[in-house]
Design an enzyme around this catalytic site. Structure first.
Site, mmCIF file in Angstrom:
data_model
loop_
_atom_site.group_PDB
_atom_site.id
_atom_site.type_symbol
_atom_site.label_atom_id
_atom_site.label_comp_id
_atom_site.label_asym_id
_atom_site.label_seq_id
_atom_site.Cartn_x
_atom_site.Cartn_y
_atom_site.Cartn_z
ATOM 1 N N VAL A 1 0.719 -1.179 0.074
ATOM 2 C CA VAL A 1 -0.085 0.008 -0.045
ATOM 3 C C VAL A 1 0.741 1.286 0.017
ATOM 4 C CG1 VAL A 1 -1.485 1.483 1.484
ATOM 5 C CG2 VAL A 1 -1.884 -1.037 1.076
ATOM 6 N N PHE B 1 -8.546 1.508 -0.953
ATOM 7 C CA PHE B 1 -9.110 0.343 -1.505
ATOM 8 C C PHE B 1 -8.508 -0.293 -2.661
ATOM 9 C CE2 PHE B 1 -12.049 3.928 0.004
ATOM 10 C CZ PHE B 1 -12.599 3.284 0.858
ATOM 11 N N CYS C 1 -6.168 -8.959 3.925
ATOM 12 C CA CYS C 1 -7.223 -8.059 4.341
ATOM 13 C C CYS C 1 -8.433 -8.553 4.935
ATOM 14 C CB CYS C 1 -7.343 -7.191 3.334
ATOM 15 S SG CYS C 1 -5.861 -6.237 2.712
ATOM 16 N N LYS D 1 -3.803 -15.191 -4.170
ATOM 17 C CA LYS D 1 -4.716 -15.000 -5.281
ATOM 18 C C LYS D 1 -3.526 -14.777 -6.526
ATOM 19 C CE LYS D 1 -5.915 -10.555 -6.092
ATOM 20 N NZ LYS D 1 -6.453 -9.107 -5.922
HETATM 21 C C1 UGA Z 1 -9.085 -6.541 -0.562
HETATM 22 C C2 UGA Z 1 -10.106 -5.283 -1.358
HETATM 23 O O1 UGA Z 1 -10.702 -6.055 -2.658
HETATM 24 C C3 UGA Z 1 -9.421 -4.035 -1.582
HETATM 25 O O2 UGA Z 1 -10.435 -3.361 -2.067
HETATM 26 C C4 UGA Z 1 -8.696 -3.376 -0.378
HETATM 27 O O3 UGA Z 1 -8.216 -2.340 -0.404
HETATM 28 C C5 UGA Z 1 -7.915 -4.262 0.278
HETATM 29 O O4 UGA Z 1 -8.606 -5.738 0.314
HETATM 30 C C6 UGA Z 1 -7.116 -4.054 1.491
HETATM 31 O O5 UGA Z 1 -8.026 -3.843 2.586
HETATM 32 O O6 UGA Z 1 -6.011 -3.800 1.442
HETATM 33 P P1 UGA Z 1 -7.300 -8.070 -1.616
HETATM 34 O O7 UGA Z 1 -7.056 -8.687 -0.470
HETATM 35 O O8 UGA Z 1 -5.774 -7.361 -2.159
HETATM 36 O O9 UGA Z 1 -8.042 -6.695 -1.582
HETATM 37 O O10 UGA Z 1 -7.777 -8.894 -2.826
HETATM 38 P P2 UGA Z 1 -8.938 -9.202 -3.563
HETATM 39 O O11 UGA Z 1 -9.189 -9.188 -4.974
HETATM 40 O O12 UGA Z 1 -10.167 -8.343 -2.671
HETATM 41 O O13 UGA Z 1 -9.104 -10.907 -2.974
HETATM 42 C C7 UGA Z 1 -9.274 -11.085 -1.589
HETATM 43 C C8 UGA Z 1 -9.576 -12.674 -1.482
HETATM 44 O O14 UGA Z 1 -10.859 -12.801 -2.007
HETATM 45 C C9 UGA Z 1 -8.612 -13.524 -2.260
HETATM 46 O O15 UGA Z 1 -8.226 -14.656 -1.787
HETATM 47 C C10 UGA Z 1 -9.223 -13.907 -3.754
HETATM 48 O O16 UGA Z 1 -9.016 -15.140 -4.059
HETATM 49 C C11 UGA Z 1 -10.751 -14.126 -2.951
HETATM 50 N N1 UGA Z 1 -11.927 -13.670 -4.049
HETATM 51 C C12 UGA Z 1 -12.089 -12.357 -4.525
HETATM 52 C C13 UGA Z 1 -12.744 -14.809 -4.244
HETATM 53 O O17 UGA Z 1 -12.585 -15.984 -3.585
HETATM 54 N N2 UGA Z 1 -13.723 -14.778 -5.116
HETATM 55 C C14 UGA Z 1 -13.966 -13.273 -5.711
HETATM 56 O O18 UGA Z 1 -15.068 -13.260 -6.252
HETATM 57 C C15 UGA Z 1 -13.107 -12.182 -5.449
#
Ligand code: UGA
Length: 432
Positions: A11, A154, A261, A321
């Site tokens: 970040v 975000f 997060c 991810k």
């Molecule tokens: C998340 C939020 O999406 C951001 O908006 C926020 O700024 C960030 O946390 C934070 O607080 O710093 P991030 O954790 O980097 O971002 O990644 P995401 O893409 O949100 O994925 C989080 C988890 O959810 C991953 O394990 C991903 O595989 C999973 N996921 C995401 C799913 O299983 N299904 C989905 O449809 C989307």
């Protein structure tokens, strides 16, 4: 403007690069000297697409510099952004140790400064932290009534640079007008800009992350049911997603949400709700669901292979991810551990996260070549949807495996193409 960013995690570093790109003289302050020298020589210490190139541009035009010297950095600076970690502490509450240190160091550094200065907390903090915890520390250490704002972030790992360059909204929480000069920093961004109180801004961040986590937990539960009924979850999402009230995003089923997060933020909000006498059954359910979901991989293996003892399983995707080497709260770890507990052997692969996963599981067998992981396997699990896994040569896989079972946790492969290659497809969210 002259801006200081405290903390060179993903970040802080991404924020620093984007402020520098916006024409602000930006100084990133990092306490780890090894990280500072690596950044000074233009090396991003983690995998984040595009960041390396952007960093080199900012270094060469001298808009971005790195130091461990906070006192020197704040001289003539108009704003400081606290971007340090808020890890999970006991009982789900966040651990404020890094915030406390950053606030105290910043206050001390500002003691001899005369020019107006605003402190913004970008780290994710429980409502009340900026006003009741950070502000008193900064003010006492500096001896000045410095305004302290909350400016939640975000951006997502894996698309951090894009998200920071093109935010869908900017939220600033401030309790006095003195902090409004923060908006000058964001004048170059064309998106909705919202000013709230600091506590509201902090809550916006928690509710956003918790809602998305609950949405994923719901998607996983419904996808499990759809799999049982032989209904394709991705088609269901297509069918519901046109309803504007629902939308198709963040419904991708898998082995659960990981990362630094969602698991931490849902736990912290749940702990806060509990402490305030307003317990949230939904948040608790999402956490419970998320803890159970990786074990779907094991039940799919057992259904397809019977007893797992002595079996060889290729585990593809160790990062939490795709497009990151971050393994914090990765679902690969509980899957890896459950495979070992069943007496089976996991041969792991990840395009970027081999080293970071090794720090979680030093005993793991991790190979560099994805086909070397698959060779001789009884089954393959796809845990992370790296693009290269969707391009795997299915005929080659079928020829190299001993067995024929593919457990696709992320809808990465086409079930019909797998069947054509002689592979048995089982997965989450896509009926074969
Ligand atoms: C998340 C939020 O999406 C951001 O908006 C926020 O700024 C960030 O946390 C934070 O607080 O710093 P991030 O954790 O980097 O971002 O990644 P995401 O893409 O949100 O994925 C989080 C988890 O959810 C991953 O394990 C991903 O595989 C999973 N996921 C995401 C799913 O299983 N299904 C989905 O449809 C989307």
């Amino acid at each position: 403007m002259r801006v200081v960013v405290i903390g060179a995690g993903f970040v802080g570093l991404t924020t620093g690069v984007v402020f520098a790109e916006q024409g602000h003289e930006t100084i990133v302050v990092e306490s780890d000297p090894t990280r500072v020298s690596s950044l000074q020589s233009g090396l991003v210490p983690f995998h984040e697409p595009g960041l390396q190139h952007a960093l080199n541009e900012c270094i060469s035009n001298k808009s971005l510099t790195f130091t461990s010297d906070l006192a020197g950095a704040v001289v003539d600076a108009e704003a400081s952004f606290i971007c340090v970690g808020t890890p999970q502490g006991p009982n789900g509450a966040i651990d404020l140790r890094f915030i406390e240190r950053a606030a105290a160091n910043l206050g001390n550094a500002l003691r001899n400064q005369k020019n107006p200065h605003v402190v913004a907390v970008k780290s994710t903090t429980i409502p009340g932290t900026a006003a009741d915890y950070v502000a008193p520390i900064v003010r006492e250490a500096s001896g000045r009534p410095i305004p302290v704002a909350s400016n939640p972030e975000f951006l997502r790992e894996g698309s951090a640079l894009h998200d920071a360059r093109h935010p869908d909204r900017i939220v600033i929480g401030m309790d006095d007008e003195g902090a409004s000069m923060l908006w000058d920093l964001y004048s170059g961004f064309d998106c909705p800009k919202m000013t709230f109180s600091t506590t509201t801004a902090e809550m916006v961040k928690y509710v956003a992350n918790s809602f998305l986590a609950v949405k994923i937990a719901f998607a996983n539960e419904m996808a499990n049911l759809c799999d049982d009924l032989r209904i394709d979850w991705t088609s269901v999402v297509e069918g519901i997603g046109q309803d504007e009230r629902i939308n198709p995003h963040f419904f991708q089923a898998g082995f659960g949400f990981g990362g630094s997060c969602f698991p931490k933020d849902v736990a912290a909000l749940s702990a806060l709700a509990e402490a305030r006498g307003c317990p949230s059954g939904l948040l608790k359910a999402a956490l419970g669901n998320n803890a159970a979901q990786p074990l779907r991989a094991i039940s799919l293996l057992e259904t397809g292979l019977g007893n797992l003892e002595g079996k060889r399983i290729a585990l593809l995707g160790l990062a939490f991810k795709a497009e990151t080497d971050d393994v914090r709260e990765t679902r690969a770890l509980p899957i890896f551990e459950a495979i070992a507990n069943q007496g089976a052997l996991a041969i792991c692969h990840d395009p970027k996260a081999a080293e970071t996963f090794r720090s979680l599981a030093p005993q793991a067998t991790i190979v560099d070549d994805v086909y070397a992981a698959i060779a001789g396997a009884d089954a393959v699990i796809i845990q992370t949807n790296w693009p290269e896994y969707s391009r795997l040569d299915l005929d080659l896989i079928a020829a190299q495996m001993v067995g024929d079972l593919i457990v696709d946790g992320r809808q990465t492969l086409d079930p019909a193409a797998c069947a054509k290659a002689g592979l048995r497809y089982r997965g989450i969210g896509r009926s074969a």
